[in-house]
Design an enzyme around this catalytic site. Structure first.
Site, PDB file in Angstrom:
ATOM      1  N   LEU A 143      65.864 155.084  26.649  1.00  0.00           N
ATOM      2  CA  LEU A 143      64.670 155.592  27.301  1.00  0.00           C
ATOM      3  C   LEU A 143      64.552 157.089  27.051  1.00  0.00           C
ATOM      4  CD1 LEU A 143      65.008 153.819  30.787  1.00  0.00           C
ATOM      5  CD2 LEU A 143      63.522 153.129  28.888  1.00  0.00           C
ATOM      6  N   ASP A 144      63.312 157.578  27.029  1.00  0.00           N
ATOM      7  CA  ASP A 144      63.096 159.021  26.947  1.00  0.00           C
ATOM      8  C   ASP A 144      63.717 159.705  28.163  1.00  0.00           C
ATOM      9  OD1 ASP A 144      61.605 158.617  24.654  1.00  0.00           O
ATOM     10  OD2 ASP A 144      59.667 158.722  25.676  1.00  0.00           O
ATOM     11  N   ARG A 145      63.988 160.980  28.019  1.00  0.00           N
ATOM     12  CA  ARG A 145      64.625 161.761  29.088  1.00  0.00           C
ATOM     13  C   ARG A 145      63.901 161.602  30.429  1.00  0.00           C
ATOM     14  NH1 ARG A 145      67.584 166.459  30.269  1.00  0.00           N
ATOM     15  NH2 ARG A 145      66.654 167.712  31.923  1.00  0.00           N
TER      16      ARG A 145
END
Length: 299
Positions: A132-134
């Site tokens: 997942l993105d940050r």
């Protein structure tokens, strides 16, 4: 690590049998280099030995050595499920998935390694199956050894896992359900992606769960897995995610992209059973939903 299978059919060779169990060509090559051992009915065997109905084939690999370059972070993680092969974790927004130039110490990989150390795991190498993105929260699947990582790879490559997200998107949707089929690519080497004619194929299905005055709670299913896919696609149809600085989302109600990996469904390649896990909406997104519901006009 050791895996055993009982044959329900006849096979020309042990190698063919193992491929039928989900052992990939890559994993087959890797296990040979790592000193893997294959037995047939508890006896060391050769790859070309035939397999009969009822035979038990066992693949053994030495435990994976810990990477000294991956720091251990003892920060607790939210574990939704743990067994001998898998970890399903709920990632908080603001945490990177993997170490990179900006963070080598506090990513999910570091924290999962810390969890493995604390739980006296034999293998201390986290294999992230989904990322997942940050600033995206929610479910991540982690393989606890290289064998199951290889066995689940076809589901990743062929996009057969069902990954469902919840998002808060700007605007009023004309249609409660739709499919966005638009290629995504880089533009002039920038971090942000965009819908481009020469991009990679990308398909996102959306369904409006709840429409508010000028914001909607939307359920999204990924049919492909491009970088920033949901964020790019929602912007492209005029509904950027709240809090998404990179793609023009409003920061009035939330300070990070309002995107949450809500549910993950996959076939466990070891048991051949479907597994489904759900991570509840995080507090920041739930607070926005509650605010919108409270201000929603009564019918």
């Amino acid at each position: 690590m050791k895996f055993s299978w009982r044959s329900a059919a006849t096979y020309v060779s042990v190698k063919q049998f193992l491929f039928a169990q989900g052992i990939s060509h890559n994993l087959w090559t890797r296990q040979r280099h790592l000193g893997g051992k294959i037995t047939l009915n508890q006896q060391i065997t050769q790859p070309d030995h035939s397999v009969a109905i009822g035979d038990v084939v066992t693949l053994s690999l030495p435990n994976e050595p810990s990477d000294a370059n991956i720091a251990v972070d003892e920060e607790p993680i939210d574990v939704l499920m743990a067994d001998e092969n898998w970890l399903v974790v709920n990632k908080s927004a603001g945490v990177n998935a993997v170490p990179g130039p900006s963070d080598q110490q506090t990513t999910m990989v570091n924290r999962i390694k810390g969890w493995l150390v604390a739980n006296n795991a034999d293998n201390l190498v986290p294999h992230l199956i989904t990322r997942l993105d940050r600033d995206t929260s929610g479910i991540m699947l982690v393989a606890r050894n290289g064998i199951v990582q290889g066995m689940i790879a076809p589901q990743v490559d062929h996009h057969t896992m069902r990954k469902t997200y919840l998002a808060l998107a700007a605007g009023i949707f004309e249609n409660d359900h739709g499919v966005i089929d638009s290629p995504i690519g880089r533009v002039d080497g920038k971090i942000a992606r965009a819908v481009t004619s020469n991009g990679q194929a990308a398909i996102t299905e959306y369904k409006v769960v709840e429409q508010f005055e000028n914001i909607a709670l939307v359920e999204l299913n990924l049919k492909t897995g491009r970088t920033h896919q949901i964020r790019v696609h929602m912007q492209s149809i005029g509904h950027p995610l709240l809090g998404d600085r990179l793609y023009g989302g409003s920061l009035r109600l939330i300070q990070r992209q309002a995107l949450h990996a809500w549910q993950l469904s996959f076939i466990d390649p070891v048991t051949q059973q479907q597994q489904t896990y759900t991570a509840p909406l995080p507090a920041d997104m739930q607070a926005v939903v509650n605010l919108l519901r409270d201000s929603k006009p009564m019918k």
